[in-house]
Design a protein around this motif. Sequence first.
Motif, PDB file in Angstrom:
ATOM      1  N   GLU A  47     -21.503  -7.250 -11.485  1.00  0.00           N
ATOM      2  CA  GLU A  47     -20.070  -6.590 -12.232  1.00  0.00           C
ATOM      3  C   GLU A  47     -20.457  -5.691 -13.453  1.00  0.00           C
ATOM      4  O   GLU A  47     -20.037  -4.595 -13.492  1.00  0.00           O
ATOM      5  CB  GLU A  47     -19.319  -7.631 -12.712  1.00  0.00           C
ATOM      6  N   ILE A  48     -21.562  -6.209 -14.233  1.00  0.00           N
ATOM      7  CA  ILE A  48     -22.079  -5.305 -15.322  1.00  0.00           C
ATOM      8  C   ILE A  48     -22.665  -4.022 -14.959  1.00  0.00           C
ATOM      9  O   ILE A  48     -22.632  -2.870 -15.650  1.00  0.00           O
ATOM     10  CB  ILE A  48     -22.823  -6.165 -16.287  1.00  0.00           C
ATOM     11  N   ASN A  49     -23.611  -4.256 -13.711  1.00  0.00           N
ATOM     12  CA  ASN A  49     -24.417  -3.000 -13.610  1.00  0.00           C
ATOM     13  C   ASN A  49     -24.411  -3.237 -11.851  1.00  0.00           C
ATOM     14  O   ASN A  49     -25.251  -3.999 -11.378  1.00  0.00           O
ATOM     15  CB  ASN A  49     -25.842  -2.983 -14.048  1.00  0.00           C
ATOM     16  N   PRO A  50     -23.447  -2.466 -11.218  1.00  0.00           N
ATOM     17  CA  PRO A  50     -23.299  -2.513  -9.933  1.00  0.00           C
ATOM     18  C   PRO A  50     -24.778  -2.041  -9.107  1.00  0.00           C
ATOM     19  O   PRO A  50     -24.821  -2.286  -8.047  1.00  0.00           O
ATOM     20  CB  PRO A  50     -22.321  -1.496  -9.449  1.00  0.00           C
ATOM     21  N   LYS A  51     -25.519  -1.383  -9.857  1.00  0.00           N
ATOM     22  CA  LYS A  51     -27.023  -0.967  -9.163  1.00  0.00           C
ATOM     23  C   LYS A  51     -27.522  -2.454  -8.752  1.00  0.00           C
ATOM     24  O   LYS A  51     -28.618  -2.148  -7.726  1.00  0.00           O
ATOM     25  CB  LYS A  51     -27.619  -0.275 -10.030  1.00  0.00           C
ATOM     26  N   PHE A  52     -27.527  -3.509  -9.361  1.00  0.00           N
ATOM     27  CA  PHE A  52     -28.149  -4.778  -9.089  1.00  0.00           C
ATOM     28  C   PHE A  52     -28.075  -5.328  -7.596  1.00  0.00           C
ATOM     29  O   PHE A  52     -28.194  -6.159  -7.301  1.00  0.00           O
ATOM     30  CB  PHE A  52     -27.902  -5.601 -10.151  1.00  0.00           C
ATOM     31  N   ALA A  53     -26.572  -4.674  -6.957  1.00  0.00           N
ATOM     32  CA  ALA A  53     -26.014  -5.220  -5.986  1.00  0.00           C
ATOM     33  C   ALA A  53     -27.222  -5.082  -4.858  1.00  0.00           C
ATOM     34  O   ALA A  53     -26.995  -5.895  -3.883  1.00  0.00           O
ATOM     35  CB  ALA A  53     -24.591  -4.481  -5.594  1.00  0.00           C
ATOM     36  N   ASP A  54     -27.483  -3.932  -4.809  1.00  0.00           N
ATOM     37  CA  ASP A  54     -28.826  -3.671  -3.919  1.00  0.00           C
ATOM     38  C   ASP A  54     -30.142  -4.392  -4.131  1.00  0.00           C
ATOM     39  O   ASP A  54     -31.096  -4.538  -3.331  1.00  0.00           O
ATOM     40  CB  ASP A  54     -29.034  -2.134  -3.533  1.00  0.00           C
ATOM     41  N   ARG A  55     -30.181  -5.068  -5.059  1.00  0.00           N
ATOM     42  CA  ARG A  55     -31.497  -5.742  -5.645  1.00  0.00           C
ATOM     43  C   ARG A  55     -31.307  -7.387  -5.567  1.00  0.00           C
ATOM     44  O   ARG A  55     -32.303  -8.060  -5.736  1.00  0.00           O
ATOM     45  CB  ARG A  55     -31.572  -5.246  -7.091  1.00  0.00           C
ATOM     46  N   ILE A  56     -30.220  -7.577  -5.200  1.00  0.00           N
ATOM     47  CA  ILE A  56     -30.060  -9.328  -5.127  1.00  0.00           C
ATOM     48  C   ILE A  56     -29.429  -9.681  -3.823  1.00  0.00           C
ATOM     49  O   ILE A  56     -28.242  -9.189  -3.783  1.00  0.00           O
ATOM     50  CB  ILE A  56     -29.175  -9.841  -6.413  1.00  0.00           C
ATOM     51  N   GLN A  57     -30.033 -10.742  -3.241  1.00  0.00           N
ATOM     52  CA  GLN A  57     -29.230 -11.463  -2.126  1.00  0.00           C
ATOM     53  C   GLN A  57     -29.547 -12.770  -2.353  1.00  0.00           C
ATOM     54  O   GLN A  57     -30.497 -13.381  -2.647  1.00  0.00           O
ATOM     55  CB  GLN A  57     -29.990 -10.798  -0.712  1.00  0.00           C
ATOM     56  N   VAL A  58     -28.372 -13.397  -1.851  1.00  0.00           N
ATOM     57  CA  VAL A  58     -28.363 -14.902  -1.804  1.00  0.00           C
ATOM     58  C   VAL A  58     -28.378 -15.396  -0.394  1.00  0.00           C
ATOM     59  O   VAL A  58     -27.398 -14.794   0.242  1.00  0.00           O
ATOM     60  CB  VAL A  58     -27.105 -15.338  -2.519  1.00  0.00           C
ATOM     61  N   ILE A  59     -29.743 -16.081  -0.068  1.00  0.00           N
ATOM     62  CA  ILE A  59     -29.778 -16.114   1.202  1.00  0.00           C
ATOM     63  C   ILE A  59     -30.212 -17.477   1.612  1.00  0.00           C
ATOM     64  O   ILE A  59     -30.580 -18.106   0.743  1.00  0.00           O
ATOM     65  CB  ILE A  59     -30.721 -15.042   1.932  1.00  0.00           C
ATOM     66  N   GLU A  60     -30.241 -17.902   2.838  1.00  0.00           N
ATOM     67  CA  GLU A  60     -30.754 -19.304   3.469  1.00  0.00           C
ATOM     68  C   GLU A  60     -32.114 -19.226   3.819  1.00  0.00           C
ATOM     69  O   GLU A  60     -32.817 -20.030   3.339  1.00  0.00           O
ATOM     70  CB  GLU A  60     -29.831 -19.668   4.410  1.00  0.00           C
ATOM     71  N   ARG A  61     -32.393 -18.225   4.249  1.00  0.00           N
ATOM     72  CA  ARG A  61     -33.812 -18.076   5.030  1.00  0.00           C
ATOM     73  C   ARG A  61     -34.452 -17.013   4.350  1.00  0.00           C
ATOM     74  O   ARG A  61     -34.060 -15.806   4.096  1.00  0.00           O
ATOM     75  CB  ARG A  61     -33.689 -17.839   6.525  1.00  0.00           C
ATOM     76  N   LEU A  62     -35.971 -16.968   3.918  1.00  0.00           N
ATOM     77  CA  LEU A  62     -36.581 -16.259   2.931  1.00  0.00           C
ATOM     78  C   LEU A  62     -37.633 -15.417   4.069  1.00  0.00           C
ATOM     79  O   LEU A  62     -38.719 -14.947   3.538  1.00  0.00           O
ATOM     80  CB  LEU A  62     -37.446 -16.960   1.885  1.00  0.00           C
ATOM     81  N   ASN A  63     -37.323 -15.166   5.306  1.00  0.00           N
ATOM     82  CA  ASN A  63     -38.231 -14.871   6.061  1.00  0.00           C
ATOM     83  C   ASN A  63     -38.614 -13.228   5.739  1.00  0.00           C
ATOM     84  O   ASN A  63     -39.751 -12.781   5.825  1.00  0.00           O
ATOM     85  CB  ASN A  63     -37.741 -14.614   7.354  1.00  0.00           C
ATOM     86  N   GLN A  64     -37.917 -12.453   4.775  1.00  0.00           N
ATOM     87  CA  GLN A  64     -38.152 -11.068   4.447  1.00  0.00           C
ATOM     88  C   GLN A  64     -39.031 -11.096   3.191  1.00  0.00           C
ATOM     89  O   GLN A  64     -39.118  -9.729   2.781  1.00  0.00           O
ATOM     90  CB  GLN A  64     -36.761 -10.295   4.755  1.00  0.00           C
ATOM     91  N   ALA A  65     -39.400 -12.055   2.687  1.00  0.00           N
ATOM     92  CA  ALA A  65     -39.788 -11.915   1.370  1.00  0.00           C
ATOM     93  C   ALA A  65     -41.422 -11.811   1.378  1.00  0.00           C
ATOM     94  O   ALA A  65     -42.131 -11.873   2.383  1.00  0.00           O
ATOM     95  CB  ALA A  65     -39.793 -13.494   0.593  1.00  0.00           C
TER      96      ALA A  65
END
Length: 339
Positions: free
Chosen positions: A126-144
């Motif tokens: 909310e404070i900085n919408p640019k972070f929307a593309d930098r944070i994902q809440v996920i169950e599987r970490l396959n792409q890390a």
Amino acid sequence: MNLSERIATFVQLGNFLKEAQNTSELPEIAEKAYYSNHWFTPENSLKALLAIVDEYLNEEKLLAWIKGYNVTTETPKNVGVVMAGNIPAVGFHDLLCVLLSGHHLLAKLSTPDFVLINYLIQKIIEINPKFADRIQVIERLNQADAFIATGSSNSARYFEYYFSKKPHIIRRNRSSVAILTGEETTGDLDKLGHDALDYFGLGCRNVSTLFVPEHYDFIPFLQRLDPLAFQFTSHHKYNNNYDYNKSIYLINGVPHFDNGFLLITENEGLVSPISTLYYQTYADQETLTGKLNALSDRIQCVASKDGFYPASVPLGHTQRPGLSDYADGVDTMAFLQTI
């Protein structure tokens, strides 16, 4: 997004949280966290959030800390973080490190702490919408591309197996200890009470074992805890643990001290059960140092009066870690610079 903008976002988050405690928003989210996990009382959730504001989101502290790192990330990586959930918002420091380092966060939230961490993530966006593309809440970490995982010693073996081929930090069970000399004031004993009992003693930075001189008198310490009795005896989960552990000690004839909500017993272990403190005795400084050196890979932090013991924190400070107080002594920011 440059570093200055990232820092400014977190400073704004701190300012927002500071103001929100005087509105209905922060108390309401603390109540929501309690309904999700009854270990997280509203008082403890608010205490944890405001500690984050003071220790992690202070602009002066952030700038002084970040100065020690080169955080120019030209190619951001996806960093998978398996967050702990033993005390309120405990995974926030990892979140902060990943995002300030310029990488992208893939967060697997702990169910017990989902409400608070998810709330903080939403506020950052909310404070900085640019972070929307930098944070994902996920169950599987396959792409890390790299991993930071915190869990029990058993889960650490699982993490080591699955994350072994990529850069990683794997944290295991640790606990904290306090060194007493018998010269502590009543004020020092009050501080020790916070080190042991804040957040019901569930954190790895909570003191679970006391190192004391032979024939140490525990009565003054237990008496100083009396004003805290109601918040523990009225909490059914904590009180159930106390009743269970007390019954085991009584049935098995284990010598112990008891003030009605906290048990203290001699034990060579480090990880004491909820509602219990272990103690070990030492004859002299050399004996004490030998014991602590032997247990160093299992100790998160050491507390002592005014921090007199080398590399220890002052009594009352175990649950107020600073930005550079990295879990297991592994520099998270330095690691993030290498991936």
